[in-house]
Scaffold this active site. Structure first.
Site, short mmCIF file in Angstrom:
data_model
loop_
_atom_site.label_atom_id
_atom_site.label_comp_id
_atom_site.label_asym_id
_atom_site.label_seq_id
_atom_site.Cartn_x
_atom_site.Cartn_y
_atom_site.Cartn_z
N ASP A 12 0.86 -1.19 0.00
CA ASP A 12 0.00 0.00 0.00
C ASP A 12 0.89 1.24 0.00
OD1 ASP A 12 -2.41 1.55 0.23
OD2 ASP A 12 -1.91 1.91 2.32
N SER A 13 0.28 2.37 -0.31
CA SER A 13 1.02 3.63 -0.26
C SER A 13 1.44 3.98 1.16
CB SER A 13 0.15 4.75 -0.83
OG SER A 13 -1.07 4.81 -0.12
N CYS A 75 -3.69 -1.01 -2.07
CA CYS A 75 -3.98 0.41 -2.36
C CYS A 75 -4.91 0.50 -3.58
CB CYS A 75 -2.66 1.10 -2.68
SG CYS A 75 -2.81 2.84 -3.08
N GLU A 155 -6.49 9.29 8.91
CA GLU A 155 -5.13 9.21 9.46
C GLU A 155 -5.01 9.91 10.80
OE1 GLU A 155 -1.97 10.14 6.78
OE2 GLU A 155 -2.63 8.62 5.35
N CYS A 189 -11.35 3.03 -1.11
CA CYS A 189 -10.08 3.56 -0.61
C CYS A 189 -9.75 2.81 0.67
CB CYS A 189 -10.21 5.06 -0.35
SG CYS A 189 -8.74 5.78 0.43
N HIS A 191 -8.54 3.74 3.34
CA HIS A 191 -8.78 4.45 4.60
C HIS A 191 -10.25 4.45 5.03
CE1 HIS A 191 -4.79 5.83 3.78
NE2 HIS A 191 -4.79 6.76 4.72
N1 DGL Z 1 -4.05 3.87 -0.27
C1 DGL Z 1 -4.75 4.91 -1.00
C2 DGL Z 1 -5.95 4.28 -1.72
O1 DGL Z 1 -6.50 3.28 -1.31
C3 DGL Z 1 -5.19 6.04 -0.10
C4 DGL Z 1 -4.06 6.88 0.42
C5 DGL Z 1 -3.24 7.54 -0.69
O2 DGL Z 1 -3.75 8.45 -1.37
O3 DGL Z 1 -2.10 7.14 -0.85
O4 DGL Z 1 -6.37 4.80 -2.70
#
Ligand code: DGL
Length: 277
Positions: A12-13, A75, A155, A189, A191
């Site tokens: 993931d990012s 992600c 976050e 997403c 989050h």
């Molecule tokens: N992990 C990203 C997503 O699911 C969200 C956070 C980011 O923008 O890096 O799209």
């Protein structure tokens, strides 16, 4: 049956993908996982597709170097813009993204064929969810909304705050009060599952909420079985997790606990460097 003891790589990012890891661990308690959060370059959601593709290649390469048997692109943004590229580049392991499982669950849930998708700017811009939904339900009415502010609120751990409720009202209130409201909302997403309570308050109890973390864990379980890659019952008894981050293990552990739903020891998070592929 001896099974395959190699770990599953989850990328993931940053920390948000820990919602996907949480669902994976719950569904597959005998598997081992290596999770990589590219915290040095977070967020991906506001970056160009080309940049995210280059980052995703580097990150998944590192996981492959650690001997993973499968890659899970937790992600949504990275899945949206780079899944096919990664599948093409790394043909020796299955590569699973979060978009298709989420789209499938959305289509299964809707009764009025109106589906809303909320995600980052990057995910919405590429239209990957809309394409995946249309493939399964060609006449679906799809409403896509970028909800970038939700990322920051999650976050911060503001899962119940008035600010989050105000943001949910802004993004979703009018849409879900309209006479032609969707009956299904896909949380596109990493989050957003932690904001599900506030989102539910805004959209009402009748709307089906699709959590792509849940649906992805099911897709991974199926893919493991299909490829004969399961670890085998009793292999480890409890899922083992190893964490890598490209920056700030302390922040990874602190913020990550919100998404994983349990404490993370900062000392257990290894700092790694990603090399150009
Ligand atoms: N992990 C990203 C997503 O699911 C969200 C956070 C980011 O923008 O890096 O799209």
């Amino acid at each position: 049956m001896p099974g395959d003891p190699r770990p599953i790589g989850v990328f993931d990012s940053g920390m948000g993908g820990l919602t996907v890891l949480k669902a994976l661990v719950a569904r597959l308690p005998h598997e081992r996982f290596i999770y990589l959060g590219d915290t040095a370059r977070l967020p991906y959601g506001t970056k160009s597709a080309e940049t995210v593709q280059a980052y995703a290649l580097q990150a998944t390469r590192l996981l492959l170097d650690h001997g993973v048997k499968m890659l899970v692109i937790a992600c949504n943004t990275a899945s949206a813009v780079s899944l096919y590229l990664l599948q093409e580049a790394w043909q020796k392991v299955p590569v699973i993204g979060v978009i298709e499982p989420g789209a499938r669950a959305g289509v299964a849930a809707t009764r009025n064929r109106r589906i809303a998708v909320i995600a980052t700017e990057g995910t919405i811009k590429g239209g990957a969810y809309a394409r995946a939904i249309r493939k399964l339900m060609s006449d679906a009415e799809i409403v896509q909304r970028p909800c970038q502010v939700f990322v920051a609120l999650a976050e911060e751990g503001w899962t119940q705050s008035p600010a989050t409720l105000a943001a949910a009202e802004h993004y979703l209130g009018p849409l879900f009060r309209s006479p032609s409201a969707p009956d299904t909302l896909v949380l596109g997403c990493t989050h957003f599952p932690v904001l599900a309570g506030v989102i539910r308050e805004t959209i009402g109890g009748a709307v089906a909420l699709v959590d792509s973390a849940e649906t992805t864990s099911l897709a991974v379980a199926e893919a493991l079985a299909r490829a004969g890659l399961e670890s085998g019952a009793g292999a480890s008894g409890e899922a083992a997790m190893r964490f890598f981050a490209t920056d700030s293990p302390e922040r990874f552990a602190r913020v990550g606990a919100i998404f994983l739903g349990r404490e993370i020891d900062p000392a257990s998070v290894e700092l790694v460097d990603l090399r150009p592929v």
